[in-house]
Motif scaffolding. Structure first.
Motif, short mmCIF file in Angstrom:
data_model
loop_
_atom_site.label_atom_id
_atom_site.label_comp_id
_atom_site.label_asym_id
_atom_site.label_seq_id
_atom_site.Cartn_x
_atom_site.Cartn_y
_atom_site.Cartn_z
N ARG A 114 6.59 49.48 -20.76
CA ARG A 114 5.32 49.76 -21.44
C ARG A 114 5.26 51.22 -21.88
N ASP A 120 4.55 52.61 -25.57
CA ASP A 120 3.20 53.19 -25.74
C ASP A 120 3.16 54.51 -24.97
N GLU A 161 -8.29 53.21 -27.79
CA GLU A 161 -7.44 52.01 -27.80
C GLU A 161 -6.38 52.09 -26.70
N ARG A 162 -5.79 53.27 -26.54
CA ARG A 162 -4.79 53.41 -25.47
C ARG A 162 -5.47 53.34 -24.11
N ARG A 195 -5.86 49.78 -23.10
CA ARG A 195 -4.59 49.18 -22.66
C ARG A 195 -4.19 49.68 -21.28
N GLY A 245 -6.68 48.60 -18.52
CA GLY A 245 -6.49 47.16 -18.31
C GLY A 245 -5.24 46.86 -17.50
N TRP A 246 -4.17 47.61 -17.74
CA TRP A 246 -2.94 47.47 -16.97
C TRP A 246 -3.17 47.84 -15.51
N CYS A 297 -12.12 55.25 -18.73
CA CYS A 297 -10.78 55.14 -18.15
C CYS A 297 -10.83 55.50 -16.66
N TYR A 309 1.91 54.31 -17.79
CA TYR A 309 1.88 53.00 -17.13
C TYR A 309 2.58 53.08 -15.78
#
Length: 426
Positions: free
Chosen positions: A11, A15, A327-328, A331, A334-335, A362, A407
Motif C-alpha cells: 500500500r 500511495d 482523500e488519503r 484511505r 480506513g486501513w 484522521c 500504512y
C-alpha cells in the motif's frame, strides 16, 4: 487471521504520501529505524524545510538589525501577510477574514470579548462535555468576568446514555428548544478525545437560527479536514498550528471572523498598536483607526521568528491541497480501522471514534478496559517504537496523519497493540 505485513508495504508503494518532507524521530533500536509516529494530533512532525527558513530569518536579523523591518528578503513589517492567503485557503475563508496571531486560548478570549455579549435571558454558553479543558476554563472564566455563575451559565452537551459521541440532531434539537437562552455556541470542530467530526454547517445554521453567535475551536480540525468557514456562515473560529499544521511546539494560532462582522463599529474589541490601519500606524496617533478586516483584532506586532515555521507549513498545505490530503486520510484511517478491527475482536479494546468516515478526521481513539491509558502508551513506545497519545483514564489516540504517516505505521500500531494488550491481560 491477521493482515500480513507485506500488504502494508504494498500500500505504501502505491500511495506514498509526503513523508519525505518531514523529519521522523529515530526508533533507537528495535526492528525498524524510525518510530511509528501516530501523535500528530498532539504535536506534528517538523518539516525538513523549517530549519533553513528559520535560519534565513535569523540571518536577516544578524545582517540588518532594525532595518530588517523593511529591507529583509521577507520584510518583518508586513510578514504576517505572507500567512494570510494560505491560512484563508486552508479554512475556506476570504483573506480579509483570517489572521495568524497569538495562541489558541488567547485568541478565543479576544474573540469572546467581541462575541459573547450576555443580555437578558440570553446568557448561556454551549460547549461539549468532552471539550478540551482549556476551552472549559475559558468559557467559565468569561461567565465569571460578566458576573455570572459559570455552573448555571455553561451548558455541557453530553452524548446519549451508552454512546461516546454527540449526535448532530441532538445538538440542533437543544438549540431549537432552548436557543433563546443561548448567547454563544462554542464547540470543537473535531473532538480531541473521540476524534468525532461535528457537522459544522448544520450546527452553525441551528445556532444562528436560534439567535446565538456560533464559534468553533478548530484545533483538531484545521489541516485535518476540509473546512468552508465563510460559506458555512460561521461567526468566528480559532485554531492552533502545532498539531496537524506542523508549525512547532506552541506555534501561533489562527483566527477567522466572518466578513459580515468586519468593520462593525458596535463590536467591542481589545486593541493595541497592530489593531490600527497599517498605512497610518507610524503616525503614532492616540486613537486607533481599525481596518475593516480581521486584522482589527490584532494587538501586538507579530513575532517574526514564530511566524516563519507557520509560513513554511502552510506552504506545504498550499502545494499539496486539502482535497488530496482528505482523500488519503480516508484511505489511511480506513486501513487502520480495518487493522484495529482484527485486534479488538478478542481483546478488551473498543474504538470509540465514529465508524462513518464522514464523521471523523484522521484519528481513531481506542478505549482499553481495566488498564491505564498512560501505561499502555508507554509500553507501546518503549517496547514497540510506536508513539501515540494517552488520555486518562482509558483512551489512547492514534492519528495516521496523511502528510507523513504510512500504512506500515498503521500495521505496526495494530501489531504492537495486539502484543501489548495480550501481555497486559494474560
Amino acid at each position: 487471521m491477521r493482515t500480513p505485513e507485506h500488504q502494508a508495504h504494498d500500500r505504501d508503494a502505491a500511495d506514498p504520501g509526503h513523508r519525505h518532507l518531514f523529519h521522523v524521530p529515530p526508533a533507537d533500536g528495535g526492528r525498524y529505524p524510525e518510530v511509528a509516529y501516530l501523535a500528530g494530533n498532539s504535536l506534528g512532525l517538523q518539516p525538513r524545510a523549517t530549519r533553513g527558513e528559520l535560519l534565513a530569518d535569523l540571518d536577516a536579523w544578524a545582517r540588518l538589525g532594525v532595518e530588517g523591518h523593511l529591507d529583509a528578503a521577507r520584510p518583518w513589517l508586513p510578514y504576517h501577510e505572507l500567512l494570510t492567503g494560505p491560512a484563508a485557503r486552508l479554512v475556506g475563508a476570504r483573506p480579509a477574514e483570517v489572521v495568524v496571531m497569538n495562541s489558541l486560548t488567547v485568541d478565543l478570549h479576544l474573540l469572546m470579548v467581541s462575541f459573547y455579549r450576555p443580555a437578558g435571558r440570553r446568557t448561556r454558553i454551549v460547549i461539549e462535555d468532552t471539550a478540551f479543558p482549556s476551552d472549559s476554563y475559558a468559557v467559565r472564566s468569561q461567565a465569571r468576568f460578566h458576573g455570572l455563575d459559570p455552573d448555571a451559565t455553561v451548558v455541557r452537551l453530553t452524548p446519549r446514555p451508552g454512546e461516546d459521541t454527540l449526535r448532530t440532531a441532538d445538538v440542533c434539537d437543544f438549540l431549537a428548544a432552548e436557543g433563546d437562552t443561548v448567547a454563544l455556541v462554542l464547540l470543537g470542530g473535531v473532538n480531541y478525545l473521540t476524534g468525532e467530526l461535528l457537522d459544522i454547517p448544520a450546527i452553525t445554521a441551528a445556532g444562528r437560527a436560534a439567535g446565538a453567535v456560533v464559534g468553533w475551536d478548530l484545533a483538531h480540525a484545521a489541516g485535518n479536514v476540509p473546512l468552508a468557514l465563510h460559506d458555512w456562515d460561521v461567526d468566528f473560529a480559532a485554531w492552533c498550528s502545532y498539531k496537524y499544521l506542523n508549525a512547532g511546539p506552541g506555534a501561533l494560532a489562527g483566527v477567522f471572523v466572518h466578513e459580515r462582522h468586519l468593520g462593525d463599529p458596535h463590536l467591542p474589541r481589545f486593541e493595541g498598536w497592530w489593531s490600527t490601519e497599517a498605512a497610518t500606524r507610524f503616525e503614532m496617533t492616540p486613537v486607533s483607526r481599525p481596518p475593516a478586516t480581521v486584522e482589527a483584532w490584532q494587538i501586538s506586532n507579530p513575532p517574526i521568528l514564530a511566524m516563519g515555521p507557520v509560513r513554511t507549513s502552510l506552504e506545504i498545505f498550499d502545494a499539496v491541497g486539502m482535497p488530496v490530503l482528505r482523500e488519503r486520510s480516508l484511505r489511511l484511517t480506513g486501513w487502520l480501522e480495518h487493522l484495529l478491527d482484527e485486534v479488538t475482536a478478542d481483546r478488551p479494546l473498543t474504538v470509540v471514534t465514529p465508524r462513518d468516515p464522514a464523521r471523523r478526521g484522521c484519528q481513531l481513539s481506542v478505549r482499553i478496559a481495566g488498564a491505564s491509558a498512560a501505561e499502555l502508551a508507554k509500553r507501546l513506545r518503549y517496547e514497540h517504537g510506536v508513539i501515540a497519545d494517552a488520555r486518562e483514564p482509558d483512551v489512547v489516540r492514534f492519528a495516521p496523519v496523511p502528510l507523513y504517516s504510512t500504512y506500515h505505521d498503521c500495521w505496526r500500531v495494530a501489531d504492537a497493540l495486539a502484543a501489548t494488550v495480550e501481555g497486559a491481560t494474560s
